[in-house]
Design an enzyme around this catalytic site. Sequence first.
Site, PDB file in Angstrom:
ATOM      1  CG  HIS A 122      -1.753   1.178   1.435  1.00 19.25           C
ATOM      2  ND1 HIS A 122      -3.129   1.148   1.324  1.00 19.25           N
ATOM      3  CD2 HIS A 122      -1.437   2.471   1.744  1.00 19.25           C
ATOM      4  CE1 HIS A 122      -3.609   2.373   1.550  1.00 19.25           C
ATOM      5  NE2 HIS A 122      -2.594   3.189   1.818  1.00 19.25           N
ATOM      6  CD  GLU A 123       1.720   3.509   3.776  1.00 19.34           C
ATOM      7  OE1 GLU A 123       1.888   4.533   3.089  1.00 19.34           O
ATOM      8  OE2 GLU A 123       0.804   3.399   4.597  1.00 19.34           O
TER       9      GLU A 123
ATOM     10  CG  HIS B 252       0.302   6.014  -0.992  1.00 18.90           C
ATOM     11  ND1 HIS B 252      -0.782   6.554  -1.645  1.00 18.90           N
ATOM     12  CD2 HIS B 252      -0.192   5.434   0.145  1.00 18.90           C
ATOM     13  CE1 HIS B 252      -1.883   6.329  -0.955  1.00 18.90           C
ATOM     14  NE2 HIS B 252      -1.555   5.653   0.135  1.00 18.90           N
TER      15      HIS B 252
END
Length: 269
Positions: A58-59, A62
């Site tokens: 997820h990170e 980004h």
Amino acid sequence: MTSATSRHSGRRVSPVFLGIVAVMVVTGWAVWTDFSASAGLAVFLFVTSAWIVSLCLHEYAHARTALHSGDISVGAKGYLTLNPLAYTHALLSIVLPVLFVIMGGIGLPGGAVFIERERIRGRWRHSLISAAGPLTNVLFAVVCTAPFWLDALDGVPDLVRFALAFLALLQVTAALLNFLPVPGLDGYGVIEPWLSYKIRRQVEPFAPYGLIAVFALLFIPEVNGAFFDGVDAILRSLGVADLDADCGREYYRFWQGENEFCAAVRDDG
């Protein structure tokens, strides 16, 4: 040469992340073979490690999207190594999400990569950077539920089915919560570039409290019930029965003792 080496090391996959993946693979094998003396412990370790892997991805999503949008600083910060220890707030991105899974079986949105937004031009790019994280949770949920909606569960042990269903539930809750247009969450980050400067300045002070407000609302029984009804509806549309996710949660909480009904379902399977 030193600069090139530094850039390369800033994008090399971290041994920490590889270690977590190794735990996920080994415990996944234990769940599949029912090798562990404690089925619940195997499910707990598999789901927790897989959940941490999804948080790292997820990170990473980004950061990777930010890199291609103009923020080249993410490499030097270690965000592209998938190392959870490199995040600005490891507590928010890893520790709290894991604790919430253990305590309540809900996928807590993380939020810990610092993007230098001034380096990025174009509202669509800003929106895409914010959307990239929860879209990873959506993709993870699709992968976890693939055996269900592809009707490919023949020969799959019930314990694996339960674990995948519960992991999918975590991904769906994380995606839904993250996409809420609430300050401090990715959903607000998607729409923020399209808001007027005046509105953004008015909303900015509330950003640190957005996630707290969301979870406070979830403590209201009616809101909690409506939210999880929506989660269950999404899982059912992906072929996951309520029983599978519920039994996955029960086995995950192995310290509470084995659920007799889920154990009977597993034995019958």
